[in-house]
Design an enzyme around this catalytic site. Structure first.
Site, short mmCIF file in Angstrom:
data_model
loop_
_atom_site.label_atom_id
_atom_site.label_comp_id
_atom_site.label_asym_id
_atom_site.label_seq_id
_atom_site.Cartn_x
_atom_site.Cartn_y
_atom_site.Cartn_z
N TYR A 1 0.84 -1.21 0.00
CA TYR A 1 0.00 0.00 0.00
C TYR A 1 0.87 1.26 0.00
O TYR A 1 0.72 2.14 -0.85
CB TYR A 1 -0.93 -0.03 1.22
CG TYR A 1 -1.62 1.28 1.47
CD1 TYR A 1 -2.36 1.90 0.46
CD2 TYR A 1 -1.54 1.92 2.71
CE1 TYR A 1 -2.99 3.11 0.68
CE2 TYR A 1 -2.18 3.13 2.93
CZ TYR A 1 -2.89 3.73 1.91
OH TYR A 1 -3.51 4.92 2.13
N PHE B 1 -2.03 10.42 8.50
CA PHE B 1 -1.83 9.44 9.54
C PHE B 1 -3.21 8.79 9.73
O PHE B 1 -3.80 8.38 8.75
CB PHE B 1 -1.15 10.08 10.76
CG PHE B 1 0.33 10.27 10.47
CD1 PHE B 1 0.76 11.05 9.40
CD2 PHE B 1 1.29 9.60 11.20
CE1 PHE B 1 2.12 11.17 9.07
CE2 PHE B 1 2.65 9.72 10.89
CZ PHE B 1 3.06 10.50 9.83
N1 UFG Z 1 -6.21 -2.47 15.63
C1 UFG Z 1 -6.50 -3.41 16.60
N2 UFG Z 1 -7.64 -4.13 16.44
C2 UFG Z 1 -8.50 -3.96 15.39
C3 UFG Z 1 -8.19 -2.99 14.41
C4 UFG Z 1 -7.02 -2.25 14.57
O1 UFG Z 1 -5.76 -3.61 17.55
O2 UFG Z 1 -9.52 -4.67 15.32
C5 UFG Z 1 -4.97 -1.66 15.78
C6 UFG Z 1 -4.01 -1.82 14.64
O3 UFG Z 1 -3.14 -2.90 14.86
C7 UFG Z 1 -3.30 -0.47 14.66
C8 UFG Z 1 -4.35 0.51 15.19
O4 UFG Z 1 -5.34 -0.31 15.81
O5 UFG Z 1 -2.24 -0.50 15.57
C9 UFG Z 1 -5.01 1.32 14.10
O6 UFG Z 1 -5.43 0.41 13.07
P1 UFG Z 1 -6.37 0.86 11.88
O7 UFG Z 1 -6.68 -0.38 11.11
O8 UFG Z 1 -7.51 1.67 12.38
O9 UFG Z 1 -5.45 1.85 11.04
P2 UFG Z 1 -3.96 1.62 10.45
O10 UFG Z 1 -3.01 2.32 11.37
O11 UFG Z 1 -3.69 0.21 10.14
O12 UFG Z 1 -4.04 2.31 9.04
C10 UFG Z 1 -4.55 3.61 8.82
C11 UFG Z 1 -5.17 3.64 7.43
C12 UFG Z 1 -4.11 3.48 6.38
C13 UFG Z 1 -2.96 4.42 6.60
C14 UFG Z 1 -2.46 4.33 8.00
C15 UFG Z 1 -1.42 5.40 8.20
O13 UFG Z 1 -6.12 2.59 7.28
O14 UFG Z 1 -4.68 3.76 5.13
O15 UFG Z 1 -3.51 4.54 8.94
O16 UFG Z 1 -0.90 5.35 9.49
F1 UFG Z 1 -1.94 4.10 5.78
#
Ligand code: UFG
Length: 330
Positions: free
Chosen positions: A141, A169
């Site tokens: 991604y 972010f």
């Molecule tokens: N998380 C959990 N349980 C869940 C879902 C998420 O513990 O059921 C944690 C993830 O491991 C992560 C945090 O919560 O540490 C945030 O997760 P998200 O899935 O909400 O978001 P991400 O950080 O993975 O990703 C988001 C966007 C991406 C972008 C990124 C940039 O979805 O498009 O932020 O930091 F690239």
């Protein structure tokens, strides 16, 4: 000024379309509805249902709507999914973006704003990430967004395209009318709120053995309205040159802190369980947004995690089924 918004039926694209319209811009939304919702598109926006995989369709849209600028939100955007399905990112995100850029250059569109990502920085060494941090995409991604940032650089050099690349972010929260509705939902805050609402039994914490104070991942959550505001400011500033900005609140919260804040906001117990780490997740991602604050005077209006979660909670309570079966609204 008229803006063509790709992905304007999606979460961040629809809120940004709403903000653009409120500030007097004309908006045409281009979306294939693969992930977005027709009901999320503001009633005052012009509407094109189309797929960026079709160069002809996007050229027709640009010929018909003659936008002064394009904001490109339409893309797959899940770090974890990109680890499982890399070609959906390395091929489709990149090809679709290049089709759009090609149509912009040949159609005379001079301003382009790209939704980029903190995932460009992989698992960064620094506590707070500014625009000078080394680029080392953490997933297919992030790599797909970096490819488009490089394409913008060269199209600026060779074709005079003016661009802003905004590296989000963690977008979160809702406007009064528009919020987050993904199928399936994978993002932390909406999932936690589904547990609070009784639609889901528990939230799984993806690993509590990271090198962080409580062992869970730290992220920088930014209100979607503040993100939208940054797009408008960046668009206005393009006349003075290209822009690359990291966009976050500058403060990190752990998964456990998010769950705790959601308990305080909703008054619900919110059962949590600890599960495995998710592939591609860095321990800590926190932005320095000093550059956009300094250059454009951007300042988040909703910096507190409580405000962000409260807005998402109110939207979810008003729309328990998200956009399903809802009429178009302003
Ligand atoms: N998380 C959990 N349980 C869940 C879902 C998420 O513990 O059921 C944690 C993830 O491991 C992560 C945090 O919560 O540490 C945030 O997760 P998200 O899935 O909400 O978001 P991400 O950080 O993975 O990703 C988001 C966007 C991406 C972008 C990124 C940039 O979805 O498009 O932020 O930091 F690239």
């Amino acid at each position: 000024m008229k803006v063509l918004v790709t992905g304007g039926a999606g979460y961040i694209g629809s809120v940004t379309s709403e903000v653009l319209l409120n500030r007097g811009y004309e908006v045409a939304v281009f979306d294939n509805l693969s992930q977005g919702h027709r009901a999320a598109v503001p009633a005052d926006a012009e509407w094109v249902q189309g797929d960026l995989a079709s160069p002809q369709k996007i050229r027709e849209a640009i010929d018909q709507h003659r936008p002064d600028a394009v904001m490109h939100f339409a893309a797959r955007s899940l770090v974890g999914e990109s680890m499982d399905a890399p070609f959906a990112y390395l091929r489709d995100n990149v090809m679709n973006g290049l089709n759009l850029l090609d149509a912009c250059v040949s159609g005379g569109v001079e301003r382009f704003i790209l939704s980029s990502t903190a995932n460009l920085f992989g698992a960064p060494a620094s506590a707070v990430i500014d625009e000078q941090a080394p680029i080392a995409p953490g997933s297919p991604y992030g790599e797909s967004k970096w490819a488009l940032e490089r394409a913008l650089h060269w199209l600026s050099q060779t074709k005079g395209l003016r661009f802003a690349s905004l590296r989000y972010f963690n977008a979160a929260g809702a406007s009064e009318a528009r919020g987050e509705h993904h199928t399936p939902e994978t993002h932390l805050i909406p999932l936690v709120l589904q547990v609070a609402a009784g639609h889901r039994e528990h939230i799984t914490i993806f690993g509590d053995d990271y090198d962080t104070p409580d062992g869970t991942c730290i992220r920088d959550y930014i209100h979607v309205l503040d993100l939208a505001d940054a797009h408008v400011l960046a668009l206005q500033a393009l006349e003075q040159g290209n822009r690359v900005y990291n966009l976050g609140n500058g403060e990190g919260f752990s998964v456990r802190q998010v769950i705790e804040t959601a308990r305080a906001v909703t008054g619900a117990a919110i059962t949590e369980r600890v599960g495995q780490r998710r592939a591609g997740d860095p321990a800590r991602l926190v932005a320095s947004s000093y550059r956009i604050r300094d250059e454009l005077g951007w300042a988040p209006q909703f910096p507190a995690l409580e405000q962000i979660i409260d807005s998402a909670w109110r939207w979810q309570q008003r729309h328990p089924e998200g956009y399903i079966d809802r009429a178009l609204h302003k």
